[in-house]
Design a protein around this motif. Structure first.
Motif, short mmCIF file in Angstrom:
data_model
loop_
_atom_site.label_atom_id
_atom_site.label_comp_id
_atom_site.label_asym_id
_atom_site.label_seq_id
_atom_site.Cartn_x
_atom_site.Cartn_y
_atom_site.Cartn_z
N VAL A 36 64.82 99.25 86.18
CA VAL A 36 64.14 100.41 86.76
C VAL A 36 64.00 100.27 88.27
CG1 VAL A 36 61.92 101.62 86.86
CG2 VAL A 36 62.88 100.93 84.66
N THR A 37 64.21 101.38 88.97
CA THR A 37 63.96 101.44 90.40
C THR A 37 62.84 102.45 90.66
OG1 THR A 37 65.50 103.26 90.86
CG2 THR A 37 66.41 101.02 90.80
N ASP A 38 62.39 102.51 91.91
CA ASP A 38 61.32 103.45 92.27
C ASP A 38 61.75 104.90 92.11
OD1 ASP A 38 59.71 101.33 92.87
OD2 ASP A 38 60.08 101.39 95.03
N ARG A 39 63.04 105.14 92.01
CA ARG A 39 63.55 106.51 91.89
C ARG A 39 63.96 106.85 90.45
NH1 ARG A 39 67.30 107.33 97.35
NH2 ARG A 39 65.62 106.92 98.86
N HIS A 40 63.69 105.95 89.53
CA HIS A 40 64.08 106.23 88.15
C HIS A 40 63.34 107.47 87.66
CE1 HIS A 40 65.99 104.71 84.43
NE2 HIS A 40 65.09 105.51 83.87
N ASP A 45 58.28 112.38 77.49
CA ASP A 45 56.92 112.88 77.34
C ASP A 45 55.96 111.76 76.96
OD1 ASP A 45 57.66 115.73 77.66
OD2 ASP A 45 58.75 115.33 75.79
N VAL A 46 56.46 110.80 76.16
CA VAL A 46 55.66 109.68 75.71
C VAL A 46 56.46 108.40 75.92
CG1 VAL A 46 54.55 108.56 73.72
CG2 VAL A 46 54.45 111.05 73.98
N TYR A 47 55.79 107.39 76.49
CA TYR A 47 56.41 106.08 76.69
C TYR A 47 55.63 105.04 75.87
CZ TYR A 47 59.11 107.95 80.59
OH TYR A 47 59.99 108.68 81.37
N LEU A 48 56.35 104.25 75.09
CA LEU A 48 55.74 103.15 74.36
C LEU A 48 55.97 101.88 75.17
CD1 LEU A 48 56.83 103.99 70.69
CD2 LEU A 48 54.77 104.68 71.92
N LEU A 49 54.91 101.37 75.79
CA LEU A 49 55.01 100.28 76.75
C LEU A 49 54.94 98.94 76.04
CD1 LEU A 49 55.17 99.40 79.72
CD2 LEU A 49 52.67 99.59 79.81
N LYS A 50 56.09 98.47 75.55
CA LYS A 50 56.15 97.15 74.88
C LYS A 50 56.27 96.03 75.91
CE LYS A 50 56.50 94.57 71.13
NZ LYS A 50 56.18 93.28 71.78
N ALA A 51 56.92 96.27 77.05
CA ALA A 51 57.10 95.25 78.08
C ALA A 51 55.84 95.13 78.92
CB ALA A 51 58.30 95.59 78.95
N ARG A 52 55.64 93.93 79.52
CA ARG A 52 54.42 93.70 80.31
C ARG A 52 54.72 93.11 81.68
NH1 ARG A 52 51.86 90.35 75.24
NH2 ARG A 52 52.39 91.89 73.65
N THR A 53 55.98 93.20 82.12
CA THR A 53 56.34 92.65 83.42
C THR A 53 55.81 93.54 84.54
OG1 THR A 53 58.43 93.88 83.48
CG2 THR A 53 58.46 91.70 82.44
N ALA A 54 55.85 93.00 85.76
CA ALA A 54 55.37 93.77 86.92
C ALA A 54 56.15 95.08 87.07
CB ALA A 54 55.49 92.92 88.18
N LYS A 55 57.47 95.03 86.86
CA LYS A 55 58.28 96.24 86.96
C LYS A 55 57.90 97.26 85.88
CE LYS A 55 62.55 95.02 89.36
NZ LYS A 55 64.03 95.04 89.27
N PHE A 59 56.30 100.97 86.62
CA PHE A 59 56.93 102.18 86.09
C PHE A 59 55.95 102.96 85.23
CE2 PHE A 59 59.13 104.39 82.65
CZ PHE A 59 59.94 105.25 83.39
N ALA A 60 55.16 102.27 84.42
CA ALA A 60 54.19 102.94 83.56
C ALA A 60 53.16 103.70 84.39
CB ALA A 60 53.49 101.92 82.67
N GLU A 64 52.50 107.74 84.34
CA GLU A 64 51.18 108.33 84.13
C GLU A 64 50.84 109.34 85.22
OE1 GLU A 64 49.20 104.46 81.84
OE2 GLU A 64 48.85 104.79 83.98
N ARG A 65 51.20 109.00 86.46
CA ARG A 65 50.93 109.93 87.57
C ARG A 65 51.71 111.22 87.41
NH1 ARG A 65 51.22 105.10 90.65
NH2 ARG A 65 53.33 105.62 91.38
N HIS A 66 52.87 111.15 86.76
CA HIS A 66 53.69 112.35 86.53
C HIS A 66 53.26 113.13 85.29
CE1 HIS A 66 56.33 110.66 89.60
NE2 HIS A 66 57.02 111.78 89.59
#
Length: 277
Positions: A36-40, A45-55, A59-60, A64-66
């Motif tokens: 993922v980049t800052d422009r991704h 509509d829904v994201y299931l956040l299984k990863a916990r890295t800084a990136k 992205f999460a 949320e802001r969008h």
């Protein structure tokens, strides 16, 4: 609805099974957070956040802001990564949690003339972090040499006879298992029917979700003389082999209509009313 799995392991059994259940009715994709980049684009509509890295967390937060719905939220996931914050949230909610003290390094703990035995853990929870029982000064000196710059927490040791109760919750649905403590190495989890848990434990697990703002999470509980003690809270655990967990996760994803999706539906209804008039 568009649903995205944020993970570097889309083939994980829990995610793969939930995806299979969702795919006939929804557009389901997977996103490796390391790519993922800052422009991704924020396209789901829904994201299931299984990863916990800084990136993944960055992205999460952007999703949320969008206006997308993220399960679990970035803030709730972060809270489970900091064991000091974890203790603070548990105490504030009057949940049973061991006394926890933070130190900048094992050497700082060594300088306090500690009372043994102690559980010493990395302050920041992650893969291959430090989790160890320390019984004497020699063991703590060895730890200080091997982990010289590691921020840690020290907790009172709770002797449970070598068994941990693992409780997992998906949108209020409780799943449970019994596993040898992590100090004894990897072990299989023996499923337990929620109704066979000690009285009040399922309610205790649900209280954790309220206190931490979590929708999908795990709670590790030790039992000492009939009294439960929460020793860890994990955001979006694997829940391998838990019958019904993929179905519960798929149902949660389907019900998680975000603000943006609701607004789009409202706009469509208003347009239709204008056309009919």
């Amino acid at each position: 609805m568009r649903i995205c799995l944020v993970t570097d392991r889309p083939d994980h059994p829990l995610l793969a099974d939930a995806r299979a259940l969702l795919t006939p009715r929804h557009e389901v994709s997977a996103l490796d957070p390391d790519t993922v980049t800052d422009r991704h684009p924020i396209s789901a509509d829904v994201y299931l956040l299984k990863a916990r890295t800084a990136k993944a967390l960055a992205f999460a937060e952007r999703a949320e802001r969008h206006g997308a719905r993220v399960l679990n939220s970035a803030a709730a996931t972060r809270a489970c990564q900091d064991r000091v914050r974890m203790a603070e949230l548990a105490w504030a909610a009057r949940l049973p949690f061991p006394a926890t003290t933070a130190f900048a390094s094992p050497a700082r703990l060594l300088a306090t003339d500690p009372v043994f035995p102690l559980m010493v853990k990395s302050r920041h929870s992650r893969r291959h972090d430090l989790v160890a029982r320390v019984d004497d000064l020699d063991a703590l000196r060895t730890m200080a040499r091997e982990w010289p710059d590691e921020p840690i927490v020290a907790q009172e040791f709770v002797d449970n006879g070598g068994w941990d109760h693992k409780l997992w919750v998906v949108d209020g649905h409780v799943f449970a298992g019994l596993r040898r403590t992590a100090l004894d190495g990897p072990a299989e989890t023996k499923p337990i029917a929620p109704e066979d848990l000690p009285t009040g434990w399922s309610s205790l697990a649900r209280r954790v979700g309220i206190a931490f703002g979590l929708d999908v999470y795990g709670v590790d509980i030790l039992e000492v003389e009939g009294v439960p003690s929460i020793i860890d809270v994990n955001a979006f655990p694997g829940m391998r082999g838990m019958r019904g967990a993929p179905e519960a996760l798929a149902a949660l994803a389907e019900s998680a209509a975000p603000t943006r999706l609701a607004e789009m539906s409202d706009q469509a209804e208003r347009l239709e009313m204008v056309r009919e008039s």
